[in-house]
Motif scaffolding. Structure first.
Motif, PDB file in Angstrom:
ATOM      1  N   LEU A  35       2.402  15.005  -2.867  1.00  7.71           N
ATOM      2  CA  LEU A  35       3.426  14.020  -2.532  1.00  7.71           C
ATOM      3  C   LEU A  35       3.875  14.123  -1.073  1.00  7.71           C
ATOM      4  O   LEU A  35       4.015  13.082  -0.407  1.00  7.71           O
ATOM      5  N   PRO A  36       4.122  15.326  -0.517  1.00  3.96           N
ATOM      6  CA  PRO A  36       4.507  15.391   0.903  1.00  3.96           C
ATOM      7  C   PRO A  36       3.461  14.766   1.830  1.00  3.96           C
ATOM      8  O   PRO A  36       3.814  14.089   2.804  1.00  3.96           O
ATOM      9  N   LEU A  37       2.173  14.984   1.520  1.00  9.09           N
ATOM     10  CA  LEU A  37       1.111  14.398   2.343  1.00  9.09           C
ATOM     11  C   LEU A  37       1.103  12.885   2.230  1.00  9.09           C
ATOM     12  O   LEU A  37       1.084  12.169   3.247  1.00  9.09           O
ATOM     13  N   PHE A  38       1.135  12.358   1.005  1.00  7.23           N
ATOM     14  CA  PHE A  38       1.104  10.912   0.805  1.00  7.23           C
ATOM     15  C   PHE A  38       2.351  10.255   1.408  1.00  7.23           C
ATOM     16  O   PHE A  38       2.266   9.175   1.994  1.00  7.23           O
ATOM     17  N   ALA A  39       3.496  10.914   1.264  1.00  2.00           N
ATOM     18  CA  ALA A  39       4.733  10.368   1.826  1.00  2.00           C
ATOM     19  C   ALA A  39       4.667  10.344   3.354  1.00  2.00           C
ATOM     20  O   ALA A  39       5.140   9.387   3.996  1.00  2.00           O
ATOM     21  N   SER A  40       4.084  11.380   3.938  1.00  2.00           N
ATOM     22  CA  SER A  40       3.954  11.436   5.400  1.00  2.00           C
ATOM     23  C   SER A  40       3.043  10.331   5.911  1.00  2.00           C
ATOM     24  O   SER A  40       3.338   9.670   6.913  1.00  2.00           O
ATOM     25  N   VAL A  41       1.906  10.132   5.222  1.00  2.00           N
ATOM     26  CA  VAL A  41       0.983   9.071   5.612  1.00  2.00           C
ATOM     27  C   VAL A  41       1.650   7.703   5.446  1.00  2.00           C
ATOM     28  O   VAL A  41       1.538   6.831   6.323  1.00  2.00           O
ATOM     29  N   ALA A  42       2.355   7.510   4.344  1.00  2.00           N
ATOM     30  CA  ALA A  42       3.077   6.251   4.140  1.00  2.00           C
ATOM     31  C   ALA A  42       4.114   6.041   5.237  1.00  2.00           C
ATOM     32  O   ALA A  42       4.283   4.918   5.740  1.00  2.00           O
ATOM     33  N   GLY A  43       4.810   7.111   5.629  1.00  9.21           N
ATOM     34  CA  GLY A  43       5.794   6.999   6.701  1.00  9.21           C
ATOM     35  C   GLY A  43       5.164   6.585   8.014  1.00  9.21           C
ATOM     36  O   GLY A  43       5.719   5.746   8.750  1.00  9.21           O
TER      37      GLY A  43
ATOM     38  N   SER B 216       0.837  -1.217   0.000  1.00 10.36           N
ATOM     39  CA  SER B 216       0.000   0.000   0.000  1.00 10.36           C
ATOM     40  C   SER B 216       0.861   1.253   0.000  1.00 10.36           C
ATOM     41  O   SER B 216       0.581   2.218  -0.736  1.00 10.36           O
ATOM     42  N   CYS B 217       1.893   1.259   0.819  1.00 10.81           N
ATOM     43  CA  CYS B 217       2.766   2.438   0.917  1.00 10.81           C
ATOM     44  C   CYS B 217       3.507   2.698  -0.389  1.00 10.81           C
ATOM     45  O   CYS B 217       3.680   3.856  -0.798  1.00 10.81           O
ATOM     46  N   LEU B 218       3.934   1.639  -1.051  1.00 11.97           N
ATOM     47  CA  LEU B 218       4.634   1.806  -2.324  1.00 11.97           C
ATOM     48  C   LEU B 218       3.693   2.325  -3.407  1.00 11.97           C
ATOM     49  O   LEU B 218       4.007   3.287  -4.112  1.00 11.97           O
ATOM     50  N   PHE B 219       2.540   1.703  -3.526  1.00 11.14           N
ATOM     51  CA  PHE B 219       1.617   2.073  -4.600  1.00 11.14           C
ATOM     52  C   PHE B 219       0.999   3.452  -4.372  1.00 11.14           C
ATOM     53  O   PHE B 219       0.715   4.174  -5.328  1.00 11.14           O
ATOM     54  N   MET B 220       0.771   3.830  -3.096  1.00  5.18           N
ATOM     55  CA  MET B 220       0.119   5.119  -2.856  1.00  5.18           C
ATOM     56  C   MET B 220       1.006   6.290  -3.277  1.00  5.18           C
ATOM     57  O   MET B 220       0.505   7.360  -3.623  1.00  5.18           O
ATOM     58  N   LEU B 221       2.326   6.091  -3.267  1.00  2.62           N
ATOM     59  CA  LEU B 221       3.224   7.160  -3.690  1.00  2.62           C
ATOM     60  C   LEU B 221       3.121   7.445  -5.181  1.00  2.62           C
ATOM     61  O   LEU B 221       3.504   8.520  -5.650  1.00  2.62           O
ATOM     62  N   LEU B 222       2.598   6.469  -5.939  1.00  2.00           N
ATOM     63  CA  LEU B 222       2.405   6.681  -7.369  1.00  2.00           C
ATOM     64  C   LEU B 222       1.226   7.600  -7.653  1.00  2.00           C
ATOM     65  O   LEU B 222       1.151   8.207  -8.725  1.00  2.00           O
ATOM     66  N   ILE B 223       0.292   7.700  -6.702  1.00  2.95           N
ATOM     67  CA  ILE B 223      -0.915   8.503  -6.923  1.00  2.95           C
ATOM     68  C   ILE B 223      -0.576   9.987  -7.091  1.00  2.95           C
ATOM     69  O   ILE B 223      -0.993  10.611  -8.084  1.00  2.95           O
ATOM     70  N   PRO B 224       0.184  10.617  -6.157  1.00  5.37           N
ATOM     71  CA  PRO B 224       0.515  12.035  -6.376  1.00  5.37           C
ATOM     72  C   PRO B 224       1.456  12.251  -7.566  1.00  5.37           C
ATOM     73  O   PRO B 224       1.425  13.324  -8.184  1.00  5.37           O
TER      74      PRO B 224
END
Length: 429
Positions: free
Chosen positions: A173-181, A87-95
């Motif tokens: 991207l900063p938001l998605f990366a933060s959530v993934a983190g 999920s964390c890998l794929f969600m970074l592709l969204i932004p």
């Protein structure tokens, strides 16, 4: 026997990561669809319903698969590990797809994320009962739900901080990366501190053997038909569940773009109202439990649905954002807590004891179906009639739920007050 609170909090990290993602999904994906890809609101509603469509068959599938898994890491941990990382890998592709303006890439990444999230949602929820003795599961579930609420609130704060107000197409991207983190941090805490296989064996050894029942096996297993009056009440209650979910989910799945387009809010400022609603719901679980124990579940639900309908109607009176909106959303959170705490227990109250699982399935079928249908219907109204229809739509279905609840004559009771403040948070996931 005492609940291991520290362990349960760490187990709840998996549910925290799930709720962290879903809060971002419901708030940000509609904005990307609207402003980047110019998807009409009807089709946007279809896309927003995909997670619930997948949930209908993927959650039972992976729940069942994890039941039959026997790895050196345990039954649930492998699914939580794989699902979270994917999920964390794929969600970074969204932004990334959003910034590039490539719709097929966005849609592919979104589908991969939804599938990945489905892999570990059921195993994550099942982990707590696996590691908690039966008498303590109510308290354990309360902690799990609190962890989920914390995850949602973290995301709302991040949206306020990381989504700029000076553009309709910010870089997410900063938001998605933060959530993934946060999700990965939660995973590390879980995997490093919870040796599932050993703890599950210890918990199984602690379980007291079930007392034999006097009822013969054949008679106990024989399906019992509901009395006509009880069946009628069940039908009206399930339709009430569907109606209030149709009203509430319409708001949660479209409020971010409504706030920007109809009220002129910018960036992530819309998250403040949702944050207030979530906080008010959390704070009201204990008072709602007290009220329910005194006046009964049905009356508490009726009050909650009535206030919810009035709040949504009040929301339709605001032509632009006003600080009074936050009071309305606080009341929405309190009302939703009054409904949510009492509705599922009323459904299973009508079961025959051995059919609790089947009645639980009824509850989730109607609530999930409502969340599949309502983004499409409300989206079509937003597109073809106007954004002003969102709050009246939600108010109408809430009012309809109030009417159907009046015909529910069974399943009510005055529940015993929670023995501890924590138990007041024991609501279905």
């Amino acid at each position: 026997m005492k609940l291991n609170t520290r362990r349960t909090v760490l187990v709840g990290m998996a549910f925290l990561s799930i709720c962290t993602f879903w809060q971002m999904y419901e708030a940000i994906i509609p904005l990307i669809l609207k402003h980047t890809f110019h998807v009409n609101d009807t089709f946007s509603g279809v896309i927003m319903a995909l997670d619930n469509v997948l949930a209908l068959f993927m959650l039972p599938l992976f729940g069942s698969l994890s039941d039959r898994t026997n790895s050196r890491f345990g039954r649930r941990t492998p699914y939580i590990l794989i699902g979270t990382v994917a999920s964390c890998l794929f969600m970074l592709l969204i932004p990334v797809a959003d910034q590039m303006g490539v719709f097929w890439m966005f849609l592919t990444a979104l589908m991969l994320v939804l599938v990945s999230m489905s892999i570990y949602r059921s195993p994550a929820v099942a982990l707590m009962p696996d590691l908690t003795p039966k008498p303590l599961r109510s308290k354990g579930n309360a902690i799990i739900n609190l962890m989920g609420a914390v995850g949602g609130m973290i995301t709302l704060v991040l949206i306020q901080l990381l989504v700029p107000k000076d553009t309709t197409r910010p870089n997410y991207l900063p938001l998605f990366a933060s959530v993934a983190g946060i999700m990965l941090l939660a995973l590390v805490l879980l995997v490093c501190t919870i040796p599932e296989k050993r703890l599950a064996a210890e918990t199984a050894a602690m379980q007291e053997p079930e007392e034999p029942e006097d009822t013969p096996v054949l008679e106990k297993d024989k399906p019992e038909k509901l009395e006509p009056g009880v069946k009628k009440s069940l039908v009206f209650l399930l339709f009430s569940v569907a109606f209030w979910f149709m009203g509430y989910n319409a708001i949660t799945s479209a409020f971010s773009k409504f706030a920007q387009i109809q009220w002129g809010m910018t960036g992530g400022s819309f998250a403040s109202s949702l944050l207030i609603a979530t906080g008010a719901a959390i704070l009201s679980y204990i008072p709602v439990g007290v009220v329910s124990s005194r006046i009964g579940r049905k009356k508490t639900i009726l009050i909650g649905v009535a206030v919810l309908a009035l709040c949504f109607f009040s929301g339709s009176l605001f032509q632009t954002y006003h600080p009074l909106v936050n009071i309305v959303f606080a009341l929405v959170g309190i009302s939703w807590a009054a409904i949510n705490v009492n509705s599922y227990p009323m459904v299973v109250e009508m079961s025959q004891g051995s059919s609790v699982g089947k009645f639980t399935g009824y509850y989730y079928t109607f609530s999930m179906a409502a969340q599949i249908i309502t983004p499409v219907i409300s989206g079509a109204l937003l597109q073809h009639v106007g954004y002003w229809t969102l709050f009246p739509y939600a108010a109408a279905f809430s009012a309809l739920a109030f009417v159907t609840m009046l015909f529910v004559k069974h399943g009510d009771s005055k529940p015993l007050p929670a023995k501890t403040r924590l138990e007041a948070f024991d609501v279905p996931d």
